[in-house]
Design a protein around this motif. Structure first.
Motif, mmCIF file in Angstrom:
data_model
loop_
_atom_site.group_PDB
_atom_site.id
_atom_site.type_symbol
_atom_site.label_atom_id
_atom_site.label_comp_id
_atom_site.label_asym_id
_atom_site.label_seq_id
_atom_site.Cartn_x
_atom_site.Cartn_y
_atom_site.Cartn_z
ATOM 1 N N THR A 1 8.591 7.105 -11.153
ATOM 2 C CA THR A 1 9.460 6.810 -9.976
ATOM 3 C C THR A 1 8.996 7.884 -8.678
ATOM 4 O O THR A 1 9.338 7.495 -7.574
ATOM 5 C CB THR A 1 10.847 7.265 -10.196
ATOM 6 O OG1 THR A 1 10.922 8.755 -10.763
ATOM 7 C CG2 THR A 1 11.526 6.276 -11.426
ATOM 8 N N GLY A 2 8.370 8.753 -9.070
ATOM 9 C CA GLY A 2 7.726 9.827 -8.097
ATOM 10 C C GLY A 2 6.569 9.342 -7.652
ATOM 11 O O GLY A 2 5.835 10.058 -6.670
ATOM 12 N N LEU A 3 5.956 8.078 -7.942
ATOM 13 C CA LEU A 3 4.626 7.741 -7.813
ATOM 14 C C LEU A 3 4.256 7.516 -6.216
ATOM 15 O O LEU A 3 3.546 8.336 -5.621
ATOM 16 C CB LEU A 3 4.348 6.375 -8.663
ATOM 17 C CG LEU A 3 2.587 5.858 -8.136
ATOM 18 C CD1 LEU A 3 1.824 6.771 -8.872
ATOM 19 C CD2 LEU A 3 2.759 4.496 -8.789
ATOM 20 N N PHE A 4 5.049 6.923 -5.631
ATOM 21 C CA PHE A 4 4.844 6.600 -4.143
ATOM 22 C C PHE A 4 5.007 7.784 -3.280
ATOM 23 O O PHE A 4 4.550 7.971 -2.156
ATOM 24 C CB PHE A 4 5.499 5.246 -3.491
ATOM 25 C CG PHE A 4 4.982 3.931 -4.341
ATOM 26 C CD1 PHE A 4 3.776 3.250 -4.071
ATOM 27 C CD2 PHE A 4 5.925 3.215 -5.518
ATOM 28 C CE1 PHE A 4 3.424 2.145 -4.662
ATOM 29 C CE2 PHE A 4 5.326 2.152 -5.997
ATOM 30 C CZ PHE A 4 4.076 1.814 -5.683
ATOM 31 N N GLY A 5 6.067 8.636 -3.596
ATOM 32 C CA GLY A 5 6.441 9.740 -2.837
ATOM 33 C C GLY A 5 5.288 10.654 -2.647
ATOM 34 O O GLY A 5 4.810 11.262 -1.768
ATOM 35 N N TYR A 6 4.711 10.849 -4.091
ATOM 36 C CA TYR A 6 3.704 11.759 -4.234
ATOM 37 C C TYR A 6 2.362 11.162 -3.464
ATOM 38 O O TYR A 6 1.567 11.933 -2.928
ATOM 39 C CB TYR A 6 3.214 12.298 -5.722
ATOM 40 C CG TYR A 6 2.320 13.240 -5.876
ATOM 41 C CD1 TYR A 6 2.428 14.462 -5.530
ATOM 42 C CD2 TYR A 6 0.797 12.731 -6.117
ATOM 43 C CE1 TYR A 6 1.394 15.589 -5.649
ATOM 44 C CE2 TYR A 6 -0.149 13.472 -6.134
ATOM 45 C CZ TYR A 6 0.089 15.097 -6.098
ATOM 46 O OH TYR A 6 -0.787 15.873 -6.225
ATOM 47 N N GLN A 7 2.301 10.119 -3.692
ATOM 48 C CA GLN A 7 1.092 9.434 -2.901
ATOM 49 C C GLN A 7 1.268 9.428 -1.152
ATOM 50 O O GLN A 7 0.197 9.528 -0.648
ATOM 51 C CB GLN A 7 0.931 7.561 -3.258
ATOM 52 C CG GLN A 7 -0.425 7.145 -2.610
ATOM 53 C CD GLN A 7 -0.253 5.565 -2.674
ATOM 54 O OE1 GLN A 7 0.876 5.031 -2.922
ATOM 55 N NE2 GLN A 7 -1.499 5.187 -2.819
ATOM 56 N N ARG A 8 2.348 9.313 -0.896
ATOM 57 C CA ARG A 8 2.802 9.709 0.695
ATOM 58 C C ARG A 8 2.505 11.006 1.105
ATOM 59 O O ARG A 8 1.859 11.217 1.834
ATOM 60 C CB ARG A 8 4.125 9.066 0.931
ATOM 61 C CG ARG A 8 4.427 9.215 2.436
ATOM 62 C CD ARG A 8 5.686 8.154 2.852
ATOM 63 N NE ARG A 8 6.799 8.829 2.026
ATOM 64 C CZ ARG A 8 7.450 8.103 0.880
ATOM 65 N NH1 ARG A 8 6.910 7.001 0.643
ATOM 66 N NH2 ARG A 8 8.442 8.632 0.207
ATOM 67 N N SER A 9 2.906 12.011 0.103
ATOM 68 C CA SER A 9 2.524 13.399 0.250
ATOM 69 C C SER A 9 1.332 13.629 0.474
ATOM 70 O O SER A 9 0.728 14.563 1.347
ATOM 71 C CB SER A 9 3.291 14.142 -0.612
ATOM 72 O OG SER A 9 4.602 13.986 -0.594
ATOM 73 N N VAL A 10 0.474 13.054 -0.505
ATOM 74 C CA VAL A 10 -1.045 13.344 -0.369
ATOM 75 C C VAL A 10 -1.617 12.732 1.107
ATOM 76 O O VAL A 10 -2.447 13.403 1.847
ATOM 77 C CB VAL A 10 -1.870 12.908 -1.523
ATOM 78 C CG1 VAL A 10 -3.468 12.844 -1.369
ATOM 79 C CG2 VAL A 10 -1.525 13.335 -2.882
#
Length: 418
Positions: A250-259
């Motif tokens: 569930t945190g995939l796209f959030g972490y991708q956006r952070s990177v």
């Protein structure tokens, strides 16, 4: 009529054998290309499994995938070690595996990483890497070889190897002052791991001390920095990329956006599955060209069968007339020719599939060793069954032409001398 058809085919066995071979080779190529296409795509998809994201310097997603996973090409830039540590400490991250590329050994890529690489990296259906012999590196100058590297170069445990600075045509300078000892050899995976020399990040950092300018400095060439396991190795200044496993999808796209929005460096995170799909789309033209060639060969094979049937029919006009004279009806003559063609098609398809499985069985080890391609020997897929059914249907439609001609032959035409 079936007995007559079989005897007629046996009487023309040379022509029949050649026609069978033509159909069989056409089916072999048609289904073989489809099987190779499917298995190659599956092999691509199996290269990375269980890795949620790959992080590298900002570039194209396919380019990042190519150099970080397939060892093709080079990175436009590296990731600073401080940036890697900051991103690895994110609360959403379960594990990370840093990788550093750039050196080579006899044309094989050298990858610097940590022992977590062997613990977390997966391929195929979430299968872990396994050692065929030896152990994972534990010292600075230990090396673990991929299966293909060990096989092609004939290496064994305990041997010393020397890494080359850089890759490709520019790989001319060797780190001969700091050789590595082979401590492990991985089992075959059918992925780029097989063609990789794995060393520790500390080892890769150690051999590059004094090489900051791109060539050996006086300090490096003097032997002062020679292999010494007791020497403290500083952390690397940068790495090429790193793999990420998250605690929850569930945190995939959030972490991708952070990177992607990381303020200190221009980085990007890609989803391996999406990048693999993009890579396969780039190869779609070649894939379609192979399918077109295979279909064209099949058409030529069926036209060859039609030519053989028409030629044979011209020689069988008296035979058809004799059958008519002893009471055979015109529809029976039509059914006779159609039945013979159906037997030819079914036998040719069966022979072609038999040849395909024989070739797959014989060439499977070669494809795995030379091309790292695992071809499964399984029952035909639904698409392959449809292709075989379509081949049979088209063949029967084509055979209606000589059958119709046989139907039209008259008794007088068959018995009259020309």
């Amino acid at each position: 009529m079936l007995k007559i058809a079989l005897r007629s085919l046996l009487h023309r066995r040379l022509t029949v054998c050649l026609t069978l071979l033509t159909i069989a080779l056409s089916v072999l190529l048609l289904v073989g290309v489809e099987r190779l296409r499917t298995e190659a795509r599956q092999s691509f998809a199996n290269t990375v499994s269980g890795t949620d994201l790959i992080v590298g310097a900002r570039t194209g997603s396919v380019q990042l995938l190519l150099y970080s996973v397939f060892r093709v090409g080079s990175a436009t830039n590296n990731i600073g070690w401080d940036s890697y540590q900051a991103l690895a400490k994110d609360r959403r991250v379960a594990w990370t595996v840093p990788v550093s590329l750039g050196d080579s050994h006899h044309g094989f890529a050298v990858l610097g990483t940590t022992p977590d690489y062997f613990r977390h990296l997966r391929y195929a259906d979430n299968r872990p890497l396994q050692l065929a012999s030896g152990q994972v590196f534990s010292r600075t100058h230990d090396a673990v070889l991929g299966a293909q590297v060990a096989r092609k170069l004939g290496y064994q445990l305990g041997q010393k190897i020397v890494l080359t600075h850089g890759s490709g045509e520019g790989a001319l300078s060797e780190h001969s002052d700091q050789p590595f000892t082979i401590v492990g050899i991985l089992a075959p995976t059918g992925t780029p791991v097989d063609d990789t020399v794995h060393v520790s990040l500390d080892g890769l950092t150690a051999i590059h001390e004094g090489w900051e300018s791109g060539s050996a400095s006086l300090l490096a060439s003097s032997g002062v920095l020679a292999a010494d396991e007791s020497r403290a190795i500083p952390p690397p200044s940068s790495i090429t990329a790193f793999y990420v496993g998250l605690k929850s999808r569930t945190g995939l796209f959030g972490y991708q956006r952070s990177v992607n929005q990381y303020p200190d460096e221009t980085l990007m995170a890609i989803l391996p599955g999406v990048a693999l799909s993009e890579l396969w789309q780039l190869m779609r033209i070649a894939e379609q060209a192979l399918q077109f060639v295979a279909a064209f060969v099949l058409v030529i094979g069926l036209l060859g069968m039609l030519t053989a049937l028409l030629t044979g029919l011209n020689e069988r006009r008296r035979e058809m007339a004799i059958l008519r004279s002893v009471g055979a009806r015109t529809w029976q003559i039509f059914a006779l020719v159609m039945g013979e063609t159906a037997l030819l098609l079914i036998s040719g398809i069966a022979l072609g599939m038999g040849l395909l499985y024989a070739l797959l069985f014989a060439c499977r080890p070669i494809l795995r060793q030379v091309y790292s391609l695992n071809i499964g020997i399984a029952a035909p897929s639904l698409l392959e069954w449809l292709m075989l059914g379509l081949t049979l249907a088209v063949g029967l439609i084509i055979s209606a032409i000589p059958a119709w001609r046989a139907y039209r032959l008259s008794l007088a035409d068959g018995l009259s001398p020309h």
